[in-house]
Design an enzyme around this catalytic site. Sequence first.
Site, PDB file in Angstrom:
ATOM      1  N   HIS A  38      -5.080  -2.033   0.713  1.00 35.36           N
ATOM      2  CA  HIS A  38      -6.478  -1.726   0.383  1.00 35.36           C
ATOM      3  C   HIS A  38      -6.468  -0.589  -0.639  1.00 35.36           C
ATOM      4  CE1 HIS A  38     -10.795  -1.398   0.811  1.00 35.36           C
ATOM      5  NE2 HIS A  38     -10.631  -0.076   0.875  1.00 35.36           N
ATOM      6  N   GLN A  47       0.110   3.520  -9.640  1.00 27.23           N
ATOM      7  CA  GLN A  47       0.696   4.705  -8.987  1.00 27.23           C
ATOM      8  C   GLN A  47       0.739   4.592  -7.468  1.00 27.23           C
ATOM      9  OE1 GLN A  47      -1.079   8.372 -10.360  1.00 27.23           O
ATOM     10  NE2 GLN A  47      -0.884   7.819 -12.525  1.00 27.23           N
ATOM     11  N   GLU A  96      -0.575   1.128  -5.225  1.00 25.83           N
ATOM     12  CA  GLU A  96      -0.462  -0.204  -4.611  1.00 25.83           C
ATOM     13  C   GLU A  96       0.886  -0.862  -4.863  1.00 25.83           C
ATOM     14  OE1 GLU A  96      -3.806  -2.839  -5.208  1.00 25.83           O
ATOM     15  OE2 GLU A  96      -5.006  -1.130  -5.820  1.00 25.83           O
TER      16      GLU A  96
HETATM   17  C1  GRF Z   1      -7.379  -5.315  -6.628  1.00 30.67           C
HETATM   18  O1  GRF Z   1      -8.687  -4.771  -6.537  1.00 30.67           O
HETATM   19  C2  GRF Z   1      -6.459  -4.480  -5.798  1.00 30.67           C
HETATM   20  O2  GRF Z   1      -6.821  -3.124  -5.830  1.00 30.67           O
HETATM   21  C3  GRF Z   1      -6.659  -5.043  -4.430  1.00 30.67           C
HETATM   22  O3  GRF Z   1      -6.871  -6.437  -4.629  1.00 30.67           O
HETATM   23  C4  GRF Z   1      -7.386  -6.654  -5.947  1.00 30.67           C
HETATM   24  C5  GRF Z   1      -6.601  -7.710  -6.676  1.00 30.67           C
HETATM   25  O4  GRF Z   1      -5.320  -7.278  -6.914  1.00 30.67           O
HETATM   26  N1  GRF Z   1      -5.522  -4.799  -3.597  1.00 30.67           N
HETATM   27  P1  GRF Z   1      -4.188  -8.289  -7.486  1.00 30.67           P
HETATM   28  O5  GRF Z   1      -4.019  -7.927  -8.941  1.00 30.67           O
HETATM   29  O6  GRF Z   1      -4.702  -9.689  -7.321  1.00 30.67           O
HETATM   30  O7  GRF Z   1      -2.967  -7.996  -6.687  1.00 30.67           O
END
Ligand code: GRF
Length: 208
Positions: free
Chosen positions: A109, A178, A180
Site C-alpha cells: 500500500h 524509494q 514500494e
Molecule cells: C500504484 O498506485 C502503487 O502505488 C500501488 O498500486 C498502484 C499500481 O502500481 N501499489 P503498479 O505500477 O501497477 O505496480
Amino acid sequence: MRAVVMVSGGGTNLQAILDAVRDGKITNTEICGVISNRTDAYALERAKKAGIPAVCVSRKAYATRAEFETALLAAVDSLKPDLIVLAGFLVIIPAEMIRRYERRIINIHPSLIPSFCGDGFYGLHVHEQVLARGVKVTGATVHYVDEGTDTGPILLQKAVAVEPNDTPEVLQRRVMEQAEWIILPQVIDAIANGRVSKDSNGNWFVTM
Ligand code: GRF
C-alpha cells in the site's frame, strides 16, 4: 516457494519483483503466474515478456459477482501458490480466498498505514490526500491481507520525504522508487527464506 502476483495496472511493482528474482535479491522463489482483473493492464505484457503464465479474470465476463469471485479463486488455486502478492490489485479479495490463504496473502500500500488507507485510498488518491494534509513524511507498507481494507498485520514499512511543490504524480513515483519497489521484494524474499516472525507484542517483523 511458488508466488502468484495479482495486478490491475502498470505492473511496476511486478517488474520490481521480476527484476529482484533475476538479480538474486529474491531467492527460493518462482513467480508461477500473474493474474489481472483488467485486460488492458500493462502488467500482463510484463509477465508475457518474462515468460510467466498470465491470465485475466474480468468482472465483465461474469453475470454475477459470485461467479467472478469463483473464477478468480479457481485461477489462483490452479497455480498452487504458497504466497499471493497483491501488487496494485484493485479488487476486493473474496472472503473465501482470505480463509483459504490465511497469512499467505500480502499487499503493498502506498502510504504508512494506518495513515491514508482504507476505502477510497488507492493509486493517486493516496498521494492527493497526503499533499492535502501537508504531512512531511509518507512512504509504503507491506502487510498481510485480512478481511478488511489495508487492515492486516504490518510486515515492513519504508518512509519517503514529501518535498515542496510535489504533485501527486511526482510523489507517487518517489514512493514507488524509494519504497514500494524496495520493500515488496524484501518481504517476498524474507517469507521465502523463513525470516518472518512475531514478537512478544504479537507484531510481525521481517529480518533482512
Ligand atoms: C500504484 O498506485 C502503487 O502505488 C500501488 O498500486 C498502484 C499500481 O502500481 N501499489 P503498479 O505500477 O501497477 O505496480
